[in-house]
Design an enzyme around this catalytic site. Structure first.
Site, PDB file in Angstrom:
ATOM      1  N   LYS A  13       0.804  -1.210   0.000  1.00 27.66           N
ATOM      2  CA  LYS A  13       0.000   0.000   0.000  1.00 27.66           C
ATOM      3  C   LYS A  13       0.850   1.279   0.000  1.00 27.66           C
ATOM      4  O   LYS A  13       0.613   2.182  -0.789  1.00 27.66           O
ATOM      5  CB  LYS A  13      -0.877  -0.052   1.251  1.00 27.66           C
ATOM      6  CG  LYS A  13      -2.080   0.788   1.248  1.00 27.66           C
ATOM      7  CD  LYS A  13      -3.072   0.330   2.313  1.00 27.66           C
ATOM      8  CE  LYS A  13      -2.472  -0.076   3.638  1.00 27.66           C
ATOM      9  NZ  LYS A  13      -2.149   1.042   4.537  1.00 27.66           N
ATOM     10  N   ARG A  88      -9.785   3.485   9.033  1.00 24.87           N
ATOM     11  CA  ARG A  88      -9.516   2.082   9.333  1.00 24.87           C
ATOM     12  C   ARG A  88     -10.640   1.431  10.105  1.00 24.87           C
ATOM     13  O   ARG A  88     -10.602   0.240  10.363  1.00 24.87           O
ATOM     14  CB  ARG A  88      -8.246   2.021  10.164  1.00 24.87           C
ATOM     15  CG  ARG A  88      -7.185   1.065   9.610  1.00 24.87           C
ATOM     16  CD  ARG A  88      -6.032   1.235  10.490  1.00 24.87           C
ATOM     17  NE  ARG A  88      -4.865   0.485  10.398  1.00 24.87           N
ATOM     18  CZ  ARG A  88      -3.701   0.934   9.916  1.00 24.87           C
ATOM     19  NH1 ARG A  88      -3.631   2.065   9.285  1.00 24.87           N
ATOM     20  NH2 ARG A  88      -2.627   0.219  10.058  1.00 24.87           N
ATOM     21  N   ARG A 127      10.363  -8.487   6.541  1.00 23.96           N
ATOM     22  CA  ARG A 127      10.731  -7.093   6.254  1.00 23.96           C
ATOM     23  C   ARG A 127      11.789  -6.588   7.253  1.00 23.96           C
ATOM     24  O   ARG A 127      11.705  -6.824   8.450  1.00 23.96           O
ATOM     25  CB  ARG A 127       9.472  -6.241   6.343  1.00 23.96           C
ATOM     26  CG  ARG A 127       9.675  -4.809   5.920  1.00 23.96           C
ATOM     27  CD  ARG A 127       8.410  -4.182   5.482  1.00 23.96           C
ATOM     28  NE  ARG A 127       7.391  -4.146   6.517  1.00 23.96           N
ATOM     29  CZ  ARG A 127       6.184  -3.623   6.340  1.00 23.96           C
ATOM     30  NH1 ARG A 127       5.835  -3.127   5.186  1.00 23.96           N
ATOM     31  NH2 ARG A 127       5.315  -3.607   7.337  1.00 23.96           N
ATOM     32  N   ARG A 155      10.927  -4.022  12.411  1.00 21.50           N
ATOM     33  CA  ARG A 155      10.005  -3.137  13.125  1.00 21.50           C
ATOM     34  C   ARG A 155       9.222  -3.974  14.132  1.00 21.50           C
ATOM     35  O   ARG A 155       8.822  -5.085  13.805  1.00 21.50           O
ATOM     36  CB  ARG A 155       9.027  -2.527  12.104  1.00 21.50           C
ATOM     37  CG  ARG A 155       8.941  -1.048  12.140  1.00 21.50           C
ATOM     38  CD  ARG A 155       8.183  -0.507  10.941  1.00 21.50           C
ATOM     39  NE  ARG A 155       6.757  -0.790  10.992  1.00 21.50           N
ATOM     40  CZ  ARG A 155       5.874  -0.332  10.094  1.00 21.50           C
ATOM     41  NH1 ARG A 155       6.272   0.404   9.100  1.00 21.50           N
ATOM     42  NH2 ARG A 155       4.586  -0.610  10.188  1.00 21.50           N
ATOM     43  N   ARG A 166      -2.387  -7.892  13.725  1.00 24.69           N
ATOM     44  CA  ARG A 166      -2.774  -6.761  12.877  1.00 24.69           C
ATOM     45  C   ARG A 166      -3.691  -7.222  11.747  1.00 24.69           C
ATOM     46  O   ARG A 166      -4.606  -6.517  11.356  1.00 24.69           O
ATOM     47  CB  ARG A 166      -1.533  -6.084  12.289  1.00 24.69           C
ATOM     48  CG  ARG A 166      -0.693  -5.397  13.339  1.00 24.69           C
ATOM     49  CD  ARG A 166       0.608  -4.923  12.747  1.00 24.69           C
ATOM     50  NE  ARG A 166       0.459  -3.688  11.995  1.00 24.69           N
ATOM     51  CZ  ARG A 166       1.241  -3.326  10.983  1.00 24.69           C
ATOM     52  NH1 ARG A 166       2.203  -4.118  10.572  1.00 24.69           N
ATOM     53  NH2 ARG A 166       1.074  -2.171  10.390  1.00 24.69           N
TER      54      ARG A 166
END
Ligand code: AMP
Length: 210
Positions: A13, A88, A127, A155, A166
């Site tokens: 995104k 959201r 990631r 992260r 999430r």
């Protein structure tokens, strides 16, 4: 043009958002980036939201809505914007509609990037971020060069349990936005599977740009 971009965490995104805003010359308004900046600058908002973000939980609606409505009201967003990460929740969508109504503008498109859950988990947990340059790598798909491999970090919200959490939140809280915007005939769906270039082409086709 006023665009809302929706997709699960790790759907590409953010990358696609950048391409669209560069093409259309509109501001990229990312709630996640704004909140991370508030946390790193240790602003009062940053202090309030830090614990939610570390857990991968959603920040309370009222805080995000206030921040985003203020941002959308700034002069650079007058003739268009792309919203990334906001709204959201349904409460956020309704608050956004209300805010837009007062300025008599409408959303043109809600772009939805679809990626299966298993692929999302693989993409997110691999990631890594280079702390020095901010460059993002992926252990499998785009591994960091040997000389910087020692300084890349994961992260907190890319840890496997957090990613799964999430994703659950995405299904539970954000997917209900799709029927909400379908009723307004705004939703355009694209597959987020494939190269970044392919996904970009799919999105540009909808926006009638090349
Ligand atoms: P993102 O970079 O969009 O994945 O956002 C990172 C984190 O910021 C999320 O996990 C949430 O904790 C918080 N966040 C970003 N946007 C919102 C939003 N619209 N509502 C609530 N929390 C948000």
């Amino acid at each position: 043009m006023r665009i809302i971009l929706i997709g699960p965490p790790g759907s590409g995104k953010g990358t696609q958002a950048k391409r669209i805003v560069d093409k259309l010359n509109i501001p990229h308004i990312s709630s996640g980036d704004m909140l991370r900046e508030a946390v790193s600058n240790e602003t009062p908002l940053g202090k309030e939201v830090k614990s939610y973000m570390t857990k991968g939980a959603l920040v309370p609606d009222n805080l995000v809505i206030k921040m985003m409505v203020e941002r959308i009201g700034q002069p650079d967003a007058r003739s268009g914007f792309l919203l990334d990460g906001f709204p959201r929740t349904l409460t956020q969508s309704e608050a956004l509609d209300k805010a837009l109504l007062t300025t008599n503008v409408r959303i043109d498109y809600v772009l939805l990037i679809k990626v299966p859950d298993e692929e999302i988990i693989e993409r997110n947990t691999g990631r890594r971020i280079d702390l020095k340059t901010g460059q993002i790598y992926h252990l499998k798909f785009d591994p960091p060069p040997a000389e910087i491999a020692s300084r890349v970090i994961q992260r907190d919200d890319d840890l496997e349990e957090t990613v799964k959490y999430r994703l659950e939140k995405y299904h539970a809280d954000t997917e209900p936005l799709i029927p909400y915007y379908e009723k307004q005939d705004l939703v355009r769906k694209v597959s987020g599977v494939g190269s970044l270039e392919e996904v970009k082409e799919r999105l540009f086709k909808i926006l009638v740009v090349s």
